[in-house]
Write an enzyme that holds these catalytic residues in place. Structure first.
Site, PDB file in Angstrom:
ATOM      1  N   HIS A  99       0.820  -1.044   0.005  1.00 34.49           N
ATOM      2  CA  HIS A  99       0.116   0.233  -0.056  1.00 34.49           C
ATOM      3  C   HIS A  99       1.018   1.288   0.021  1.00 34.49           C
ATOM      4  CE1 HIS A  99       1.050  -0.125   4.136  1.00 34.49           C
ATOM      5  NE2 HIS A  99       0.399  -1.210   4.439  1.00 34.49           N
TER       6      HIS A  99
ATOM      7  N   HIS B  87       4.133   1.310   2.131  1.00 33.88           N
ATOM      8  CA  HIS B  87       5.386   0.679   1.630  1.00 33.88           C
ATOM      9  C   HIS B  87       5.997   1.546   0.556  1.00 33.88           C
ATOM     10  CE1 HIS B  87       2.855  -3.052   2.862  1.00 33.88           C
ATOM     11  NE2 HIS B  87       3.805  -3.145   3.400  1.00 33.88           N
TER      12      HIS B  87
ATOM     13  N   GLN C 281       8.407 -15.347  11.655  1.00 37.12           N
ATOM     14  CA  GLN C 281       7.767 -14.298  12.598  1.00 37.12           C
ATOM     15  C   GLN C 281       6.425 -14.481  12.891  1.00 37.12           C
ATOM     16  OE1 GLN C 281       8.927 -10.982   9.631  1.00 37.12           O
ATOM     17  NE2 GLN C 281       7.187 -10.126  10.202  1.00 37.12           N
TER      18      GLN C 281
ATOM     19  N   LYS D  50       5.294   3.122  11.687  1.00 40.92           N
ATOM     20  CA  LYS D  50       4.152   2.292  12.044  1.00 40.92           C
ATOM     21  C   LYS D  50       4.626   1.299  13.127  1.00 40.92           C
ATOM     22  CE  LYS D  50       0.073   0.067  11.142  1.00 40.92           C
ATOM     23  NZ  LYS D  50       0.819  -1.261  11.498  1.00 40.92           N
ATOM     24  N   ASP D  51       5.680   0.480  12.577  1.00 41.29           N
ATOM     25  CA  ASP D  51       5.943  -0.409  13.657  1.00 41.29           C
ATOM     26  C   ASP D  51       6.992  -0.109  14.526  1.00 41.29           C
ATOM     27  OD1 ASP D  51       4.124  -2.924  12.318  1.00 41.29           O
ATOM     28  OD2 ASP D  51       4.919  -2.013  10.796  1.00 41.29           O
TER      29      ASP D  51
HETATM   30  P1  AMP Z   1       5.089  -5.199   6.241  1.00 36.80           P
HETATM   31  O1  AMP Z   1       5.031  -5.736   4.932  1.00 36.80           O
HETATM   32  O2  AMP Z   1       3.620  -4.862   6.921  1.00 36.80           O
HETATM   33  O3  AMP Z   1       5.770  -6.189   7.225  1.00 36.80           O
HETATM   34  O4  AMP Z   1       5.649  -3.985   6.359  1.00 36.80           O
HETATM   35  C1  AMP Z   1       6.860  -3.480   5.860  1.00 36.80           C
HETATM   36  C2  AMP Z   1       7.395  -2.239   6.108  1.00 36.80           C
HETATM   37  O5  AMP Z   1       6.705  -1.193   5.782  1.00 36.80           O
HETATM   38  C3  AMP Z   1       7.635  -2.278   7.599  1.00 36.80           C
HETATM   39  O6  AMP Z   1       8.723  -1.487   7.864  1.00 36.80           O
HETATM   40  C4  AMP Z   1       6.440  -1.382   8.117  1.00 36.80           C
HETATM   41  O7  AMP Z   1       6.860  -0.589   9.121  1.00 36.80           O
HETATM   42  C5  AMP Z   1       6.085  -0.515   6.810  1.00 36.80           C
HETATM   43  N1  AMP Z   1       4.807   0.106   6.883  1.00 36.80           N
HETATM   44  C6  AMP Z   1       3.646  -0.647   7.384  1.00 36.80           C
HETATM   45  N2  AMP Z   1       2.513   0.106   7.056  1.00 36.80           N
HETATM   46  C7  AMP Z   1       3.027   1.426   7.182  1.00 36.80           C
HETATM   47  C8  AMP Z   1       2.314   2.718   7.026  1.00 36.80           C
HETATM   48  N3  AMP Z   1       1.200   3.123   7.346  1.00 36.80           N
HETATM   49  N4  AMP Z   1       3.392   3.871   6.899  1.00 36.80           N
HETATM   50  C9  AMP Z   1       4.594   3.615   6.905  1.00 36.80           C
HETATM   51  N5  AMP Z   1       5.087   2.370   6.928  1.00 36.80           N
HETATM   52  C10 AMP Z   1       4.553   1.365   6.926  1.00 36.80           C
END
Ligand code: AMP
Length: 280
Positions: free
Chosen positions: A34, A37, A61, A149-150
């Site tokens: 989204h 990312h 994980q 976010k994380d």
């Molecule tokens: P994920 O694919 O959910 O594991 O996230 C991959 C990366 O995208 C991680 O570094 C997340 O913190 C980042 N991320 C996820 N959602 C957001 C968001 N809304 N804004 C900024 N970064 C994000």
């Protein structure tokens, strides 16, 4: 945009760029991409010459009670988004490429990984730290973008890179939100329309608690008020806590001169929402 699925192919492509002096920026993801990312892709692009985005739904994980098979996957859609965002290489390792049979090594980050998400999801950060360390070593990235976010994940990864002398610069990227404040997340798609309407309450409660603490109100009271507001709005808070931003050490009152964060997790239907804000 190049696409690679095994380590020799990845190394050959990156080696050619590196030989020309290019700096490599990495964006680790689990796909279902989204705009959050894509803002990481933009941050990596600003800090490096070539951008590598990884898509890997990392089995290590996920806990035994977490449904790895429910994790949304859309490889074709993700590749189109990465291409449009100007990504140079999509790194899509297979599980076998990432975890060869007989693997016996993992990265354990103590302290910062232990509370909050680490407590709620035993083993989660061990999986995250291990896969991110592998991604850093596979790509030799000069910089890697992670979402605020994380927040805890960002601190865990930063700690692991520092402790293991991995020469990667960790780039924190502000959370991308919907207009009503809800942080973008691949899990939001599992909210029913009614739940989706209530979901922005998490961010609103965080902002209210942060403003109250910044204005000198008692932290415990501000957090309790926030938890009440969540419950009244139909969200089940897991935690809403004031922490030292870098170490995740819980604080029972504001600590002047220390960067602070309020972190929260709350359940809404089958979805566990995560969010956090800075205390100004
Ligand atoms: P994920 O694919 O959910 O594991 O996230 C991959 C990366 O995208 C991680 O570094 C997340 O913190 C980042 N991320 C996820 N959602 C957001 C968001 N809304 N804004 C900024 N970064 C994000």
């Amino acid at each position: 945009m190049l696409i690679h699925r095994d380590i020799p192919g990845l190394r050959a492509a990156l080696g050619a760029w590196r030989a020309r002096g290019a700096r490599i920026g990495l964006v680790p993801t689990m796909g279902a991409l989204h705009d959050g990312h894509l803002s990481l892709v933009a941050a990596a692009r600003a800090a490096a010459d070539v951008v590598v985005a990884s898509i890997f739904v990392n089995p290590t994980q996920f806990g035994p009670n977490e449904d790895l098979s429910r994790y949304p996957r859309d490889e074709a859609g993700d590749l189109a988004k990465l291409r449009a965002a100007g990504c140079d290489l999509a790194w899509l390792p297979t599980v076998e490429a990432m975890y060869p049979p007989g693997g016996a090594t993992a990265v354990e980050v103590r302290g910062v990984s232990e509370g909050f998400e680490g407590a709620a999801r035993p083993g989660h950060f061990r999986g995250v730290a291990t896969v991110c360390t592998k991604l850093f070593l596979q790509t030799g990235a000069d910089a890697a973008a992670f979402g605020e976010k994380d927040w805890q994940q960002l601190q865990v990864v930063r700690r692991a890179a520092r402790d293991l002398d991995i020469p990667v610069r960790i780039l924190p990227v502000p959370t991308v939100r919907e207009a009503d404040g809800l942080a973008l997340s691949s899990r939001n798609r599992f909210l029913s329309p009614g739940e989706r309407e209530r979901a922005p309450l998490l961010h609103a409660s965080l902002l209210r608690a942060a403003a109250a603490i910044a204005a000198g109100r008692d932290a415990a009271e501000a957090l309790a008020t926030g938890e009440d507001a969540l419950r009244r709005g139909g969200l089940m808070p897991d935690y809403l806590a004031l922490v030292e931003a870098e170490t995740m050490r819980p604080l029972d009152r504001a600590a002047p001169g220390t960067a602070m964060r309020i972190v929260a997790a709350a359940r809404l239907g089958t979805v566990r929402l995560l969010d956090n804000v800075a205390v100004p």
